[in-house]
Design an enzyme around this catalytic site. Structure first.
Site: not given
Ligand code: 3PY
Ligand code: MG
Length: 266
Positions: A178, A152, A48
């Site tokens: 996520d 995630e 990101h």
């Molecule tokens: C999230 O919280 O989605 C992440 O990718 C943390 O690294």
């Molecule tokens: Mg993430």
């Protein structure tokens, strides 16, 4: 020839916790300074951020020379990304959004040399960062490279048992933001939502069942300690830019200069 040991993988295999943070600034100088702060590992964040492969490679070299394990979060789960960060000297990969057994197998396949996988042989910087020669690196890399798959998404929670069965996976790392988003909730690092709490416990239990180290991203040391007490081992605490901004805002508000603007989540 001798080769440096990946102390993070060794610790996790012994069942111990290992704490690190995220590097989000496209700047090897920031990596240089953070490498002296005492973390076990530093993950260069290519998913990101504007960080390029060249900047990442410089950061891996500096981090490895100072002591922490240099890891890379790849922009996405594909062989090109995984090969390039490993060949330029990362000691491990963090792979986002792994939602199925097939996606887990693809990540392991890209990260491990034959016979465990299909990683292509080439490059110079990988051996240099382990302070060894290429021949030794090719012999030993499968035992030293850390493979971290991210859970995630609700699909990853449902498929956790299938995903964590895949040989060659070292860590399952929860991305709470996520994960909340995939549940239709606001992205946050933690919450009391039953769906989220149950998902975290399910990953923890399934990881232990398969001998995979469970991990999670948290915002501060208090949360890190709590997660370690729960049995999590691979703990990411915030990021270097988050730490910088938190301190800056603490100072500006202590001096009555106003709270400043919120520019980063972590
Ligand atoms: C999230 O919280 O989605 C992440 O990718 C943390 O690294
Ligand atoms: Mg993430």
């Amino acid at each position: 020839m001798k080769m440096k040991q990946n102390h993070v993988r060794a610790k996790l295999k012994r069942g111990e916790p290992s704490v690190g943070t995220w590097l989000t600034l496209p700047d090897p100088t920031a990596a240089h300074l953070m490498a002296r702060a005492g973390f076990d590992w530093l993950t260069v964040e290519l998913e990101h951020t504007p960080i390029t492969m060249e900047t990442a490679a410089e950061s891996f070299a500096i981090i490895a020379a100072i002591g922490p394990a240099p890891l890379a979060r790849v922009p996405w789960n594909n062989g090109e990304n995984i090969k390039r960060v490993l060949d330029t000297g990362a000691w491990g990969i963090v792979v986002p959004m792994v939602n199925s057994r097939a996606e887990a197998e693809a990540a392991v396949n890209a990260a491990r040399y034959a016979p465990q996988g299909q990683r292509s042989v080439g490059g110079q910087l990988h051996a240099a960062n382990f302070d060894t020669d290429p021949a030794t690196y090719y012999d030993r890399a499968n035992e030293e490279i850390l493979v971290v798959l991210m859970a995630e998404h609700v699909q990853a929670i449902e498929a956790a048992d299938e995903i964590l069965r895949v040989p060659g996976v070292d860590v399952v790392f929860i991305g709470p933001n996520d994960l909340h988003k995939s549940m239709g909730k606001r992205p946050v690092f933690d919450s009391d939502s039953k769906e989220f709490v149950d998902a975290v416990q399910h990953v923890l239990k399934t990881a232990k069942k398969h001998g995979v180290a469970p991990g999670i991203h948290v915002l501060d040391a208090v949360a890190a300690k709590r997660r370690i007490e729960e049995g999590f081992q691979f703990i990411a605490v915030a990021s270097e830019s988050g730490m910088m901004l938190a301190k800056a805002r603490e100072i500006t508000s202590a001096l009555g200069l106003g709270p400043g603007k919120v520019v980063a989540k972590y």
